[in-house]
Write a protein that holds these residues in place. Sequence first.
Motif, PDB file in Angstrom:
ATOM      1  N   GLU A  47       0.940  -1.170  -0.054  1.00 14.27           N
ATOM      2  CA  GLU A  47      -0.126  -0.044   0.062  1.00 14.27           C
ATOM      3  C   GLU A  47       0.780   1.304   0.023  1.00 14.27           C
ATOM      4  OE1 GLU A  47      -3.988   0.735   2.066  1.00 14.27           O
ATOM      5  OE2 GLU A  47      -2.445   1.592   3.543  1.00 14.27           O
ATOM      6  N   GLN A  48       1.899   1.170   0.960  1.00 14.89           N
ATOM      7  CA  GLN A  48       2.863   2.296   0.761  1.00 14.89           C
ATOM      8  C   GLN A  48       3.473   2.692  -0.602  1.00 14.89           C
ATOM      9  OE1 GLN A  48       6.501   2.179   3.049  1.00 14.89           O
ATOM     10  NE2 GLN A  48       6.168   3.922   4.187  1.00 14.89           N
ATOM     11  N   ALA A  49       3.856   1.437  -1.138  1.00 13.69           N
ATOM     12  CA  ALA A  49       4.681   1.607  -2.477  1.00 13.69           C
ATOM     13  C   ALA A  49       3.408   2.161  -3.462  1.00 13.69           C
ATOM     14  CB  ALA A  49       5.038   0.410  -2.984  1.00 13.69           C
ATOM     15  N   GLN A  50       2.033   1.625  -3.362  1.00 12.31           N
ATOM     16  CA  GLN A  50       1.229   2.124  -4.417  1.00 12.31           C
ATOM     17  C   GLN A  50       1.048   3.665  -4.108  1.00 12.31           C
ATOM     18  OE1 GLN A  50      -1.798  -0.661  -2.982  1.00 12.31           O
ATOM     19  NE2 GLN A  50      -1.316  -2.173  -5.090  1.00 12.31           N
ATOM     20  N   ASP A  51       1.090   3.986  -2.713  1.00 12.48           N
ATOM     21  CA  ASP A  51       0.731   5.589  -2.318  1.00 12.48           C
ATOM     22  C   ASP A  51       2.113   6.341  -3.198  1.00 12.48           C
ATOM     23  OD1 ASP A  51      -1.569   4.929  -1.067  1.00 12.48           O
ATOM     24  OD2 ASP A  51      -0.646   5.447   0.834  1.00 12.48           O
ATOM     25  N   ASP A  52       3.275   5.813  -3.236  1.00 19.50           N
ATOM     26  CA  ASP A  52       4.341   6.545  -3.822  1.00 19.50           C
ATOM     27  C   ASP A  52       4.155   6.654  -5.363  1.00 19.50           C
ATOM     28  OD1 ASP A  52       5.277   6.771  -1.365  1.00 19.50           O
ATOM     29  OD2 ASP A  52       6.921   5.365  -1.317  1.00 19.50           O
ATOM     30  N   ALA A  53       3.782   5.675  -5.831  1.00 20.81           N
ATOM     31  CA  ALA A  53       3.690   5.331  -7.505  1.00 20.81           C
ATOM     32  C   ALA A  53       2.424   6.307  -7.769  1.00 20.81           C
ATOM     33  CB  ALA A  53       3.246   4.111  -7.670  1.00 20.81           C
ATOM     34  N   THR A  54       1.398   6.384  -6.793  1.00 22.46           N
ATOM     35  CA  THR A  54       0.338   7.285  -7.186  1.00 22.46           C
ATOM     36  C   THR A  54       0.583   8.831  -7.213  1.00 22.46           C
ATOM     37  OG1 THR A  54      -1.305   5.758  -6.216  1.00 22.46           O
ATOM     38  CG2 THR A  54      -2.049   8.216  -6.462  1.00 22.46           C
ATOM     39  N   LEU A  55       1.609   9.165  -6.190  1.00 21.76           N
ATOM     40  CA  LEU A  55       2.158  10.520  -6.079  1.00 21.76           C
ATOM     41  C   LEU A  55       2.995  10.771  -7.545  1.00 21.76           C
ATOM     42  CD1 LEU A  55       3.480  10.935  -2.526  1.00 21.76           C
ATOM     43  CD2 LEU A  55       1.356  12.053  -3.539  1.00 21.76           C
ATOM     44  N   LEU A  56       3.679   9.698  -7.882  1.00 27.19           N
ATOM     45  CA  LEU A  56       4.518  10.261  -9.052  1.00 27.19           C
ATOM     46  C   LEU A  56       3.538  10.382 -10.499  1.00 27.19           C
ATOM     47  CD1 LEU A  56       7.087   7.152  -8.994  1.00 27.19           C
ATOM     48  CD2 LEU A  56       7.526   9.634  -8.633  1.00 27.19           C
ATOM     49  N   ALA A  57       2.307   9.582 -10.342  1.00 32.13           N
ATOM     50  CA  ALA A  57       1.589   9.821 -11.578  1.00 32.13           C
ATOM     51  C   ALA A  57       0.880  11.067 -11.458  1.00 32.13           C
ATOM     52  CB  ALA A  57       0.506   8.610 -11.361  1.00 32.13           C
ATOM     53  N   ILE A  68      -7.633  17.864 -15.533  1.00 34.33           N
ATOM     54  CA  ILE A  68      -8.364  17.020 -14.753  1.00 34.33           C
ATOM     55  C   ILE A  68      -7.468  15.822 -14.499  1.00 34.33           C
ATOM     56  CG2 ILE A  68     -10.332  15.655 -14.242  1.00 34.33           C
ATOM     57  CD1 ILE A  68     -11.665  17.330 -16.815  1.00 34.33           C
ATOM     58  N   ILE A  69      -7.143  15.527 -13.216  1.00 32.81           N
ATOM     59  CA  ILE A  69      -6.145  14.505 -13.034  1.00 32.81           C
ATOM     60  C   ILE A  69      -6.725  13.188 -12.428  1.00 32.81           C
ATOM     61  CG2 ILE A  69      -3.951  14.018 -11.395  1.00 32.81           C
ATOM     62  CD1 ILE A  69      -3.634  16.412 -13.131  1.00 32.81           C
ATOM     63  N   THR A  70      -6.293  12.021 -12.473  1.00 32.70           N
ATOM     64  CA  THR A  70      -6.566  10.841 -12.124  1.00 32.70           C
ATOM     65  C   THR A  70      -5.329  10.331 -11.129  1.00 32.70           C
ATOM     66  OG1 THR A  70      -5.579   9.100 -13.773  1.00 32.70           O
ATOM     67  CG2 THR A  70      -7.525  10.509 -14.502  1.00 32.70           C
ATOM     68  N   ASP A  71      -5.658   9.308 -10.516  1.00 34.63           N
ATOM     69  CA  ASP A  71      -4.806   8.435  -9.822  1.00 34.63           C
ATOM     70  C   ASP A  71      -3.973   7.545 -10.442  1.00 34.63           C
ATOM     71  OD1 ASP A  71      -6.359   6.455 -10.004  1.00 34.63           O
ATOM     72  OD2 ASP A  71      -6.448   5.895  -8.121  1.00 34.63           O
ATOM     73  N   GLY A  72      -4.039   7.545 -11.746  1.00 36.64           N
ATOM     74  CA  GLY A  72      -3.143   6.810 -12.503  1.00 36.64           C
ATOM     75  C   GLY A  72      -3.577   5.061 -12.372  1.00 36.64           C
ATOM     76  N   GLU A  73      -4.351   4.667 -11.569  1.00 37.41           N
ATOM     77  CA  GLU A  73      -4.925   3.531 -11.305  1.00 37.41           C
ATOM     78  C   GLU A  73      -3.660   2.581 -10.900  1.00 37.41           C
ATOM     79  OE1 GLU A  73      -7.147   1.936 -14.734  1.00 37.41           O
ATOM     80  OE2 GLU A  73      -8.528   3.734 -14.650  1.00 37.41           O
ATOM     81  N   MET A  74      -2.926   3.117 -10.006  1.00 41.18           N
ATOM     82  CA  MET A  74      -1.635   2.516  -9.535  1.00 41.18           C
ATOM     83  C   MET A  74      -1.806   1.356  -8.785  1.00 41.18           C
ATOM     84  SD  MET A  74       1.134   4.043 -11.025  1.00 41.18           S
ATOM     85  CE  MET A  74       0.475   4.640 -12.310  1.00 41.18           C
ATOM     86  N   ARG A  75      -3.042   1.290  -8.185  1.00 45.65           N
ATOM     87  CA  ARG A  75      -3.275   0.232  -7.233  1.00 45.65           C
ATOM     88  C   ARG A  75      -3.815  -0.957  -7.813  1.00 45.65           C
ATOM     89  NH1 ARG A  75      -4.406   5.150  -4.922  1.00 45.65           N
ATOM     90  NH2 ARG A  75      -3.296   5.689  -3.128  1.00 45.65           N
ATOM     91  N   ARG A  76      -4.126  -0.886  -9.177  1.00 50.68           N
ATOM     92  CA  ARG A  76      -4.883  -1.825  -9.819  1.00 50.68           C
ATOM     93  C   ARG A  76      -4.027  -2.734 -10.963  1.00 50.68           C
ATOM     94  NH1 ARG A  76     -10.270   1.561 -11.765  1.00 50.68           N
ATOM     95  NH2 ARG A  76      -9.996   2.979 -10.190  1.00 50.68           N
ATOM     96  N   GLU A  77      -4.442  -4.055 -10.756  1.00 54.00           N
ATOM     97  CA  GLU A  77      -3.870  -5.010 -11.841  1.00 54.00           C
ATOM     98  C   GLU A  77      -4.548  -4.770 -12.997  1.00 54.00           C
ATOM     99  OE1 GLU A  77      -3.340  -7.564  -7.806  1.00 54.00           O
ATOM    100  OE2 GLU A  77      -4.761  -8.390  -9.455  1.00 54.00           O
TER     101      GLU A  77
END
Length: 342
Positions: A47-57, A68-77
């Motif tokens: 979860e912490q890694a996905q949060d960091d990846a979301t910040l990058l996105a 208009i910004i999305t979360d990049g769907e970093m937490r999804r397969e």
Amino acid sequence: MTTILPTTLFGSYPQPDWLIDRAKLAGRFPPRVRAKELWRVAPEWLEQAQDDATLLAIRDQERAGLDIITDGEMRRESYSNRFATALEGVDVDNPGTALDRSGHPNPVPRIVGRIRRRHAVEVRDVAFLRANTNRRIKITVPGAFTMAQQAQNDFYKDEVELAMDYAAAVNEEIKDLFTAGADVVQIDEPYMQARPAKARQYGVQVLNRALSGVTGTTAVHICFGYAAIIHQRPRGYSFLPELEDADVQQISIETAQSHLDCSVLAALPSKIIMLGVLDLSDMSVERPAIVADRIRRALPHVDANRIVVAPDCGLKYLPRDIAFAKMQAMVEGALLVRNELS
């Protein structure tokens, strides 16, 4: 919308190589069941890694200039499996099988009871996104019609009843996403294009159930499939004018890779059009002038005040540097046309 021709993503952005095995991800169809083996981070740190990846996105989208910004769907397969496997009524340990849009069998959720939403799935995603950008934000959820097509039904006697229960679960999620701070909620319904006969029978009915009582800005995304996986594009949509009767404000249209005849947009006079202007099958980066030309192709058929500029589909499978450069070109191309019109 306060800015003419605002820019956005459809949802996904490339996940970092340190987060997910991108080679394995690209070597298969999007997973319909959980695919935890794709993650490169231990469960206790994921979860912490996905949060960091979301910040990058988020920062990449801001640097590129998206409105208009999305979360990049970093937490999804995949765009659908995280939500679909979180529902009651699904046997996640014993998957079923269903044909994907290319006609090949794929492991899918197996339905063994009534579909109900146990809990919010993406509310934390929206809250995290809202806390980390001052721009307008969008979150995506898989559509009920599509999830019903991506499942093995071992419980319901009636397929429409199955889809309507999915729609009730999506409806609950959408309302919570707006409460959490979303400005736009997008429903991903690619199987309305892939299964047009069934979509014409009950697709709009199911979509409207998912939107019942929703007061925020909503969108529906239909497409021809990820360019990295589905290589052949039809020249036109099999299911599109029917969406004029849907209770949704925005509809996505892929135009770049398919070279779509934009006159079809005239069949959606009450809708805002998310206009796809980036060809995701081509790893070369479009010049802003090319993007501008693709926007201009739509203007004879839809007023510029009803256009949101976007890629053809999600950027998930592109190399990150290519995805970022294409976003920049999209923003610069939209600015060219915006300046002409003002």
